[in-house]
Design a protein around this motif. Structure first.
Motif, PDB file in Angstrom:
ATOM      1  N   LEU A 163       0.819  -1.210   0.000  1.00 19.37           N
ATOM      2  CA  LEU A 163       0.000   0.000   0.000  1.00 19.37           C
ATOM      3  C   LEU A 163       0.855   1.264   0.000  1.00 19.37           C
ATOM      4  CD1 LEU A 163      -2.568  -1.296   2.596  1.00 19.37           C
ATOM      5  CD2 LEU A 163      -3.054  -0.767   0.203  1.00 19.37           C
ATOM      6  N   LEU A 164       1.999   1.195   0.685  1.00 18.42           N
ATOM      7  CA  LEU A 164       2.852   2.380   0.761  1.00 18.42           C
ATOM      8  C   LEU A 164       3.405   2.752  -0.613  1.00 18.42           C
ATOM      9  CD1 LEU A 164       4.822   1.557   4.036  1.00 18.42           C
ATOM     10  CD2 LEU A 164       2.875   3.082   3.764  1.00 18.42           C
ATOM     11  N   GLN A 165       3.799   1.724  -1.363  1.00 18.14           N
ATOM     12  CA  GLN A 165       4.321   1.995  -2.705  1.00 18.14           C
ATOM     13  C   GLN A 165       3.266   2.628  -3.574  1.00 18.14           C
ATOM     14  OE1 GLN A 165       6.199  -1.380  -4.764  1.00 18.14           O
ATOM     15  NE2 GLN A 165       5.665  -2.530  -2.939  1.00 18.14           N
ATOM     16  N   LEU A 166       2.079   2.015  -3.578  1.00 12.15           N
ATOM     17  CA  LEU A 166       1.016   2.502  -4.451  1.00 12.15           C
ATOM     18  C   LEU A 166       0.594   3.916  -4.062  1.00 12.15           C
ATOM     19  CD1 LEU A 166      -0.996  -0.805  -4.720  1.00 12.15           C
ATOM     20  CD2 LEU A 166       0.296   0.308  -6.535  1.00 12.15           C
ATOM     21  N   ALA A 167       0.523   4.172  -2.755  1.00 16.40           N
ATOM     22  CA  ALA A 167       0.148   5.503  -2.295  1.00 16.40           C
ATOM     23  C   ALA A 167       1.185   6.529  -2.753  1.00 16.40           C
ATOM     24  CB  ALA A 167       0.020   5.525  -0.776  1.00 16.40           C
ATOM     25  N   GLN A 168       2.438   6.110  -2.715  1.00 21.80           N
ATOM     26  CA  GLN A 168       3.517   6.986  -3.168  1.00 21.80           C
ATOM     27  C   GLN A 168       3.305   7.366  -4.634  1.00 21.80           C
ATOM     28  OE1 GLN A 168       6.106   8.106  -1.371  1.00 21.80           O
ATOM     29  NE2 GLN A 168       6.850   9.272  -3.150  1.00 21.80           N
ATOM     30  N   ILE A 169       2.984   6.384  -5.454  1.00 18.83           N
ATOM     31  CA  ILE A 169       2.778   6.637  -6.884  1.00 18.83           C
ATOM     32  C   ILE A 169       1.553   7.512  -7.095  1.00 18.83           C
ATOM     33  CG2 ILE A 169       2.308   5.568  -9.114  1.00 18.83           C
ATOM     34  CD1 ILE A 169       3.853   3.102  -8.054  1.00 18.83           C
ATOM     35  N   ARG A 170       0.485   7.205  -6.352  1.00 20.89           N
ATOM     36  CA  ARG A 170      -0.712   8.040  -6.449  1.00 20.89           C
ATOM     37  C   ARG A 170      -0.361   9.494  -6.158  1.00 20.89           C
ATOM     38  NH1 ARG A 170      -6.129   9.764  -7.508  1.00 20.89           N
ATOM     39  NH2 ARG A 170      -6.468  11.398  -5.998  1.00 20.89           N
TER      40      ARG A 170
END
Lengths: 269, 269
Positions: free
Chosen positions: B65-72
């Motif tokens: 989730l942290l990675q995806l949130a970063q990209i978002r």
DNA sequence: AACGTCGGTTCAATATGTGAACCATATCAG
DNA sequence: CTGATATGGTTCACATATTGAACCGACGTT
């Protein structure tokens, strides 16, 4: 493979380099049927995991991820506890550094910092670190739960001419990692990257992740290696403390012998 | 409902108040079968969306989730562009404030800041803001795409004795919001909370979200309301600018008339 | 106007998800 | 020690939800 897994895999196609993707393009990249992919995207959109750019109809990652990431970080506040240490590591080594965490049988990137010292530098932009081909992954195999071994052997994908490709070779490498206390990836995953990493532990005393430095291979001299390792030890101790753990004595011992040997090498060369 | 949707819904049970949940407990809360829930959790674990606490076997949100949130956040950098403005809003009003974003037919919380001025204060801890019952939701209905209307009417859930419960009443309320330029929720969603919000727009000139202040109802005087509205206008302009948009002239006009009227009220009372 | 591409939809075929019942283990009271 | 009640996890017959080829209308080019 469950339909849910297939759906969630779609999220991996959204990257900083390609943050918005159209339906047809995503089908092509994922090799999936259009109707199926469309429904999958609908499900993700319902959950707020993706949204559509109203202008282009292209899909991009959605706002629900921010909430969940927030909760994750409140639950297991690892990112904050690694960031400052990582900054210091990048400052003193002058190379790109990152911290990864183990979850299940996968090693995920958590934070990375690029060095500004050199014009050529390593860029960390992966979804997960292969267990057999990266310094972080080897650390996980060496110091993590034994359940990782079959997962690693099942996925011995070859990335470069130097990637470890057989179970025997992997066993030897992991043994060397256990002995030295450092994971090493000598151009095993990317052609010009030398990775070195040290394990990090959590409050339960278990292996929790790794802190790594990725050097451009042509710059990787014995003296740089020694400097990197010294700093990695410090970084591992600091992050481990921030995560509520302590470095096991046997790791400290491995580092001690490992460093003294390379110091001898250094002074005699 | 697709199996994927059911799976992703499980993630909503992980909150700051309950960050780790066991299998049986989750089944009870979600009212689902144990085998099904187990498989769903497996799928989420494969994707790195949840992981198991090795000690307790309880599940918690995972590192992917942290990675995806970063990209978002790199794709649509809205959070950063709202934070400082929100801080200012909390400072000057002394009340809890938050920013929400519209994605699809759902209004999601993006950032919230609690005021430290009073011992009683509103706490924002929701997954999404109901369109018909919250100030942010009413803003979305008033200024967002027309497709929201059926979604709102289909879910006229009653939360308090004052919640808008009929389509007609909702239509009138939304009309009032359009006219004044402010969303209002007078104890419609929570018993003691008065919400006021202003719409925020993005680079395409579309409604993108809302900035809101949540006051404890007993403190909500006409003078506080006037102060809050003034500051909301500023905040909306600032966040809209940070998101690459400009506030539409008709909204500015609505605010102008709305404020001057309340100023008259203020001075004559 | 013919063509290609786009996002989105339909429906028959069947792969996939489902849940009652089951197991192994741990904890606790008597 | 024993029986009762939790827990996380597994099995298998059943049927429901997922799948993809073909289709649609809209848009932009040639």
């Amino acid at each position: 493979m469950s339909s849910t897994t297939k759906t969630l895999e779609l999220l991996a196609y959204f990257t900083p380099a390609q943050p918005e993707i159209g339906l047809s393009q995503l089908c092509r990249q994922a090799g999936r049927d259009k109707a199926t992919t469309y429904r999958h995207l609908q499900a993700l959109e319902d959950a707020g995991f993706v949204e559509q750019n109203p202008a282009t109809k292209h899909y991009r990652l959605g706002p629900a991820l921010l909430q969940l990431a927030q909760i994750r970080e409140e639950t297991v506040p690892r990112k904050a506890g690694a960031e400052t240490v990582l900054d210091g590591l990048v400052d003193t080594t002058g190379e790109t550094a990152h911290v990864s965490v183990l979850s299940g049988t996968t090693v995920y990137p958590l934070v990375s910092r690029e060095s500004q010292h050199h014009s050529t530098r390593a860029i960390i932009d992966v979804q997960s670190f292969p267990l057999h081909a990266t310094a972080s992954g080897l650390c996980a195999l060496a110091f993590g739960p034994s359940g990782l071994w079959p997962a690693a052997v099942a996925r011995l994908q070859v990335f470069t001419g130097r990637t470890i490709a057989t179970e025997d070779a992997l066993r030897q490498t992991v043994e060397a990692v256990r002995h030295s206390g450092f994971g090493r990836s000598d151009r095993c995953y990317e052609d010009d990257i030398q990775g070195v990493s040290a394990p990090v532990f959590d409050q339960s005393g278990r292996f929790a992740g790794a802190v790594s430095v990725a050097c451009v291979a042509s710059r990787f001299s014995p003296s740089l290696e020694a400097k990197v390792k010294e700093n990695l030890i410090e970084a591992s101790r600091d992050i481990t403390r921030n995560w509520g753990g302590t470095v096991p004595a046997e790791i400290e011992a491995a580092w001690a012998t490992s460093l003294s040997r390379s110091n001898v090498l250094e002074s005699t060369s």
